[in-house]
Design an enzyme around this catalytic site. Structure first.
Site, short mmCIF file in Angstrom:
data_model
loop_
_atom_site.label_atom_id
_atom_site.label_comp_id
_atom_site.label_asym_id
_atom_site.label_seq_id
_atom_site.Cartn_x
_atom_site.Cartn_y
_atom_site.Cartn_z
N CYS A 139 0.59 -1.07 -0.05
CA CYS A 139 0.13 0.27 -0.22
C CYS A 139 0.92 1.29 -0.35
O CYS A 139 0.17 2.23 -0.26
CB CYS A 139 -1.12 0.12 1.23
SG CYS A 139 -1.99 -1.07 1.04
N VAL A 191 0.24 4.50 -2.99
CA VAL A 191 -0.61 6.17 -2.31
C VAL A 191 0.62 6.68 -2.61
O VAL A 191 0.27 7.78 -2.93
CB VAL A 191 -0.74 5.99 -0.59
CG1 VAL A 191 -1.66 7.03 0.07
CG2 VAL A 191 -2.46 4.36 -0.73
#
Lengths: 472, 477
Positions: free
Chosen positions: A118, A122
């Site tokens: 992640c 991001v």
């Protein structure tokens, strides 16, 4: 307090609760899906001397490794570049470069399979550019292949990550297709498959059928490694040389549909012949696999295979009475569900509830059309995108005889007072199931053994004296 | 080998193993490894520092420390893993923190509640979704006593304001909603997650419970997560001593226990690392004293019983002595059974919060020797507490890498390795007996008098399993 507790417990089993439960829009409870990088890691393990490398937080790597180790009861190697708060500010490039340097020095891989979690996604890390800089700075040799996959956990599921990493590995390792260098091999892609025995079964069948093949990827020796008294970091996998030659494959055969679209599209773009079949679970789907291989070899199907098929049919007729008319609930990944439901229909079993958390529109269409085409599929409903708390409501309000799925189904099965037959991933509370194939004709026999004997165990365990019989 | 020779040999081993690293990594790793040598003043172990990128660390993240360790075991609270599906999925149902209660009614431990972030949540933020989720939780689980929101990496990176959502929703649903900012990128291991989780208890729950009289013998257990029933085994001893365990943090615990943690005469800390923060806070703010204790193995249990009883009156001391007497014979029987089978066997450990030191005594009760030990996420004070408990020459390694541990084990040749799931099968492939010492390898409890016979049996089973003898095929040389 006591009465309050009691009322609520009963309430959980009501139709009213089921409706309330199905009305929820945002809360997800006990989903049957993991995230992309887990699938990427599994894929990466199936290549010779390949070191999985998580570009992101180290906690992700720890979670993937633990989860896979619990299922296979095997070591699972993977490194991460341990991004922390400062990477959130400055990007993960310096971690990536230092990580590559150390990983290569320590583990001398033939290929590094890098995928993201992640954090890197991001903040928008450009791993391709970073890799270029790493090589520029001589952190790793220029000729060390590093396959890349962007695998954000907020898109798709573990099967998506498998697919993306597979494409990345081929892209990185394979030389461009040259019409005068086409090899004679059938490249067989198992898909996100957590049964080492399935992989061995593919190889055995391909050998019996005299098909030159490459299984890509092949985790069978990595995640079912022998105990010879020494630990091998790289105990197997698809040979690098065969990876190099992948785009020159005579043909690719995909044994799963929903865990492979990206790779198939990529190969088709490279003008590699691609065929896709359903995961060969049950007789009909296995026949399709055999036919696809026979079409490739251009040879007759060996008698040995016909005899093997006959043995599985014999097992089916021997025990049809224990499955015919029984009601089943199932959950799991799309490819496995299509296969197991197809097998149940062949046996006269009646799937009732089918829960697929990581469903896709194509899968939904395929499953519903298969159900519609069978007299035993008429009572079934596919619950696409639903989770195991939905499943629990289904089981207690519309009872079935058995639940089929992974170990996470044990709570719902217990609440519904029905047995759980463990097929899928992860299986963390039973041993060795990944060592028994569920694909091929032998898979048919194994599934009959598991399902029927579980019913018969239940019957023996619950029958009263007069009905406790020697024969079943 | 003499002790001096052992020390020299092991120091040599360390140097050899470090050779594989590039210069920068080597320099870093050398600071984290030491051989206990009382004559060497500079032989300290560096800890609680960033992991070297690209090596294979066993460490997890802040989320693992906050959700997996501290908050997850609180049974009557719905814990929302806020972010993408993975973190919650991988920490679902595998820590063995047992809880007693009706599942789905007042016990939510075996659940995974997730907001299952999609790309749109990353782009537009997840606060609105979180509000809706909390509404849905209350509708479906009306007996839940509160909701915790455990944030995963993206939540912190996209700038969501879960604190204000928690405030609003807490007012709306009239229950505590606790935001826990435990994004995995924070800190350098699980450790910061423990701290963040402790702070969340302090800020949102502690001192906010229903009033309660403090009985003269009321105590709390802090830092026992009830792995395989550990806390219940510890509680049994304490209650036989005449004490009343009113709180356990956080194994099998309730929201009210967290609110009223300070309303006891004494707090007993087992896992210092993960919960010392809040124990110190309770002492400073409410004057609630705390002491450490160790319920692994009869020697340490006895010491701890006496230490605990000394904090109370003669009545408790008298009962404590009776407890020690009551269990002396059965424990001796365990030792008589297993010690002859385990005497002189050596162990290398690599675990988490307290076990690398706390469990040494239990091995010693069985005649075994710990020759290497280390922590995933300890701080300096943990090593300060550990080193005195170790023999000269013990190898100490902090945040050991997979490769270092493999090499150390190959060179030191212990009879048993105790570590985690990621290490287990590596050593078993080497033909080495192994026990998972986070999860008790699906056994337990190991705490208390109830746990020791199980611990002894398990270590014997691992070391003396006949399966190891079959590894070599008769026809191989």
């Amino acid at each position: 307090m006591e009465t309050c507790t009691k009322v609520t417990k009963e309430w959980l089993n009501t139709q009213e609760y089921r409706e309330k439960n199905f009305a929820r829009e945002k809360l997800v409870i006990n989903p049957a899906k993991a995230c992309q990088p887990l699938g990427a890691l599994l894929c990466a393990l199936g290549i010779e001397a390949s070191l999985p490398f998580v570009h992101g937080s180290q906690g992700c790597a720890a979670y993937f490794r633990s989860t896979l180790s619990r299922h296979y009861r095997e070591p699972v190697a993977a490194v991460s570049d341990s991004m922390t708060e400062d990477s959130a500010v400055f990007g993960g490039q310096s971690n990536l470069i230092e990580g590559l340097k150390n990983a290569n020095a320590l583990y001398s891989p033939k290929v590094i399979a890098m995928f993201t979690s992640c954090m890197a996604e991001v903040i928008g890390d450009d791993i391709n550019a970073y890799l270029g800089n790493a090589k520029e700075q001589e952190a790793i040799p220029k000729d060390l292949p590093v396959a890349l996959a962007n695998t954000p956990s907020f898109k798709g599921s573990h099967i998506t990550g498998y697919d993306t990493m597979l494409k990345g590995l081929i892209e990185c390792l394979a030389t461009p297709r040259q019409e005068d260098k086409i090899n004679n091999r059938l490249y067989v892609v198992p898909g996100f498959d957590t049964y080492t025995a399935n992989l061995r079964e593919y190889k055995r069948l391909l050998k019996v059928m005299d098909a030159p093949y490459t299984l890509l990827p092949d985790q069978s020796d990595v995640l079912d490694a022998p105990n010879l008294g020494t630990y091998e970091l790289y105990p197997g996998g698809t040979p690098i040389t065969e990876m190099n030659d992948a785009l020159n494959a005579a043909s690719f055969l995909f044994a799963q549909t929903y865990s492979t679209p990206t790779t198939r599209k990529y190969l088709a773009g490279m003008e590699v012949p691609v065929e896709v079949i359903s995961m060969p679970i049950g007789v009909e789907k296995t026949d399709k696999f055999i036919e696809a291989v026979a079409k490739f070899t251009g040879k007759e199907v060996p008698e040995e295979i016909t005899i093997e098929r006959g043995r599985s049919i014999d097992a089916m007729t021997d025990s049809h009475q224990y499955i015919h008319g029984k009601k089943f609930a199932l959950f799991g990944d799309p490819d496995v569900l299509i296969g197991v439901v197809s097998f149940l229909l062949e046996m006269g079993g009646e799937p009732v509830h089918i829960v697929c958390t990581n469903s896709t529109p194509l899968f939904k269409k395929a499953m519903e059309s298969m159900l519609a085409s069978s007299p035993y599929g008429q009572t079934a409903t596919l619950y696409a995108g639903k989770d195991l708390w939905h499943l629990r409501s289904l089981l207690v309000t519309e009872p079935v005889d058995m639940l089929i799925g992974d170990s996470h189904g044990k709570w719902a099965a217990r609440d519904a007072n029905i047995p759980l037959v463990r097929i899928g991933f992860p299986i963390t509370d039973r041993v060795n199931l990944h060592r028994y194939p569920i694909v091929g004709y032998s898979g048919v026999i194994n599934m009959i053994t598991m399902i029927v004997n579980t019913f018969l165990e239940e019957k023996d365990r619950t029958s009263t004296d007069p009905y406790f019989e020697m024969m079943r | 080998m003499s002790t001096k020779e052992t020390i020299e040999f092991r120091k040599q081993v360390v140097e050899e193993v470090l050779e594989v690293y590039p210069e920068k990594a080597k320099k870093n790793r050398r600071q984290h490894i030491a051989v206990k040598d009382s004559e060497c003043a500079s032989c300290a172990v560096k800890s609680n520092a960033k992991t070297v990128p690209g090596i294979m660390t066993a460490r997890g993240c802040a989320y693992a420390g906050a959700k997996g360790v501290v908050w997850g075991p609180v049974k009557d609270v719905v814990h929302i893993s806020h972010g993408p599906v993975g973190c919650g999925y991988y920490s679902w149902g595998n820590r063995r923190n047992l809880a007693d209660g009706e599942i789905g009614v007042d016990n939510f431990v075996p659940f995974l509640f997730t907001s299952d972030f999609q790309e749109s949540d990353i782009i537009y933020g997840g606060d609105k979704k979180l509000e809706k989720i909390i509404d849905e939780v209350v509708g479906l689980f009306p007996n839940a006593k509160g909701v915790s929101v455990l944030s995963e990496c993206p939540v912190g990176l996209i700038g969501d304001d879960i604190e204000s959502v928690a405030r609003r929703m807490s007012e709306k649903i009239e229950l505590p909603v606790i935001p826990v900012r435990c994004e995995g990128f924070r800190g350098i291991s699980q450790s910061l997650g423990h701290h963040i989780a402790n702070d969340a208890i302090r800020d949102h729950l502690l001192g906010k419970g229903p009033a309660r009289e403090i009985g003269p013998y009321d105590i709390g257990i802090i830092g026992d997560y009830n792995i395989g029933g550990d806390a219940w085994a510890s509680k049994k001893i304490l209650e036989e001593m005449g004490l009343k365990v009113v709180n356990i943090w956080t194994g099998d615990s309730t929201l009210e226990m967290l609110q009223n943690g300070h309303l006891v005469k004494l707090n007993l800390i087992h896992c210092f690392r993960s919960m010392n923060y809040i124990a110190k806070h309770m002492e400073e703010t409410y004057g609630t004293p705390w002491i450490e204790f160790n319920f692994f193995g009869p020697t340490k249990i006895k010491e701890s019983i006496l230490k605990i009883a000394a904090q109370f009156d003669d009545y408790i001391m008298e009962k404590a002595l009776k407890v020690i007497e009551k269990y002396a014979a059965p424990m001796q029987k365990v030792i008589d059974t297993y010690r002859p089978r385990l005497e002189g066997k050596s162990v290398m450990l690599y675990v988490g919060g307290l076990r690398p030191r706390h469990i040494v005594g239990a091995y010693e009760d069985l005649g075994m020797e710990v020759i290497g030990t280390g922590y995933e996420f300890a701080h300096n004070e943990d090593y300060e507490k550990t080193i005195p408990a170790l023999k000269e020459g013990t190898l100490i390694y902090d945040d050991v890498t997979a490769l270092e541990l493999e090499e150390f084990v190959k060179k030191l040749k212990p009879d048993l390795v105790g570590s985690g799931i990621k290490e287990k099968y590596v050593f078993e492939k080497m033909g080495l007996p192994f026990r998972q010492m986070h999860s008790w390898d699906y056994s337990g409890p190991y705490h208390g008098y109830e746990g020791f016979p199980i611990f002894a049996r398990d270590m014997d089973m691992a070391i003396n399993s006949p399966t190891w003898k079959s590894i070599k095929a008769p026809w191989t040389k």
